[in-house]
Scaffold this active site. Structure first.
Site, PDB file in Angstrom:
ATOM      1  N   HIS A  46     -34.513   9.669 -45.023  1.00  0.00           N
ATOM      2  CA  HIS A  46     -35.180  10.955 -45.189  1.00  0.00           C
ATOM      3  C   HIS A  46     -35.062  11.471 -46.622  1.00  0.00           C
ATOM      4  CE1 HIS A  46     -35.183  12.008 -40.623  1.00  0.00           C
ATOM      5  NE2 HIS A  46     -36.255  11.347 -40.996  1.00  0.00           N
ATOM      6  N   GLU A 132     -33.038   9.390 -34.952  1.00  0.00           N
ATOM      7  CA  GLU A 132     -31.840   8.728 -34.432  1.00  0.00           C
ATOM      8  C   GLU A 132     -31.643   9.030 -32.951  1.00  0.00           C
ATOM      9  OE1 GLU A 132     -27.018   8.931 -34.766  1.00  0.00           O
ATOM     10  OE2 GLU A 132     -28.145   9.370 -36.595  1.00  0.00           O
ATOM     11  N   ASN A 231     -28.351  15.372 -42.089  1.00  0.00           N
ATOM     12  CA  ASN A 231     -27.044  15.487 -42.739  1.00  0.00           C
ATOM     13  C   ASN A 231     -27.080  16.469 -43.906  1.00  0.00           C
ATOM     14  OD1 ASN A 231     -26.920  13.844 -45.498  1.00  0.00           O
ATOM     15  ND2 ASN A 231     -28.252  12.700 -44.123  1.00  0.00           N
TER      16      ASN A 231
END
Length: 327
Positions: A46, A132, A231
């Site tokens: 990403h 994910e 993240n």
């Protein structure tokens, strides 16, 4: 006029993790061995800068396999992992595939499959729609996984009767996940978990570094990363939960250095899919307005490296020879 002073704390570790580095190298090595095009299902990681760089080298990014012609070209699965249905379709079409799934995500897939084989229903802590999570849920038959996104959902989730196990997305907030898990374990005392937590070492280390920068006085934390990077968003949330203001920026063009006015100490970090060049660009932008005193805040040293797929570690084979062998 003298520039005002600013202490700039650089998080360490920051930026690329071993899984991201491996995924990028897989695409680059496939291009080096087989030429363009190399197809990649979804963004390899990403970050638009990484994606644009690989696109410039000959990678073609698609959303689904049906966009790829049956021409024998390499097809790379992104670092986030894919559902089993995608693998099944690639085998049916006899595609030359290279799996760039992060090995730590693959570990979660295997855990989920193992629990399912032992008759356990899976409670997956994660965010709906994230690639994910889609990939992990897609390892099991429909109904085999229940997604839990928050403490509120953990308080009300009603899984099927029978034994339960839990697993999690690898890029979550360590603290938030712990809170959700505590509720689940309180409600379901026999809940079985992984031998080691599923949040990856790189995610944990980067979040710990952000907390350390705030503890050293950073009242503003700049996070370099994509707005759709899980993240990276978690790093911003961790900074705010620790008491600092946080901003998530994709690259130096989005940074107005004046946003650091009034802050004696600023922290700078980067999500696991953000190149170090963007961090250096942010530093240069701040240096144009402030007299910087730069200090690195180190909470861990990362020496982990993941191997490439066997098809890329072996001696190079021509694409023609691979196609002939498949025929």
């Amino acid at each position: 006029m003298d520039r005002p002073s600013l202490t700039l704390l650089l998080a360490a570790p920051r930026g690329f993790c071993a899984g991201v580095d491996r995924a990028i190298r897989i695409v680059e090595e496939a291009l080096a061995r087989h030429g363009a095009p190399v197809y990649v299902r979804h963004e390899i990681v990403h970050n638009r800068h990484v994606v644009d760089d690989l696109r410039g080298k000959g990678a073609v990014f698609v959303q689904e396999l049906d966009e790829i012609p049956d021409d024998g070209r390499p097809v790379v699965f992104s670092a986030h992992g894919v559902p089993r249905s995608v693998v099944t379709e690639s085998l049916r079409r006899r595609m030359f595939t290279l799996d760039a799934t992060c090995p730590l995500v693959t570990k979660v897939h295997r855990e989920a499959a193992r629990h399912h084989a032992r008759g356990r229903h899976i409670l997956l802590i994660g965010h709906a729609g994230h690639p994910e999570v889609v990939g992990t849920m897609g390892q099991l038959p429909p109904g085999g996984v229940t997604l839990v996104e928050s403490i509120a959902q953990a308080l009300t989730v009603a899984p099927p009767d029978g034994p339960l196990a839990w697993t999690s997305q690898t890029t979550l907030s360590v603290d938030d996940t712990a809170g959700i898990l505590a509720v689940l374990q309180d409600r379901f005392p026999d809940l079985v978990g992984p031998a080691k937590e599923d949040i990856c070492y790189a995610t944990s280390n980067r979040q710990a570094a952000v907390k350390a920068m705030v503890a050293k006085g950073a009242s503003l934390v700049i996070v370099v990363g994509a707005p759709h990077s899980s993240n990276s968003r978690r790093l911003s949330e961790v900074a705010e939960q620790a008491g600092a203001k946080a901003v998530l920026l994709q690259d130096p063009s989005e940074l107005d250095p004046a946003m650091a006015d009034g802050h004696a100490t600023v922290g700078l970090t980067a999500g696991a899919s953000a190149p170090e060049s963007l961090v250096q660009g942010m530093t240069r932008t701040l240096a144009g307005r402030f007299a910087l005193a730069t200090e690195e805040v180190t909470v861990a040293e990362e020496r982990i490296a993941f191997r490439l797929p066997a098809a890329l570690e072996a001696a190079p084979a021509t694409l023609a020879s691979r196609t002939l062998a498949a025929d």
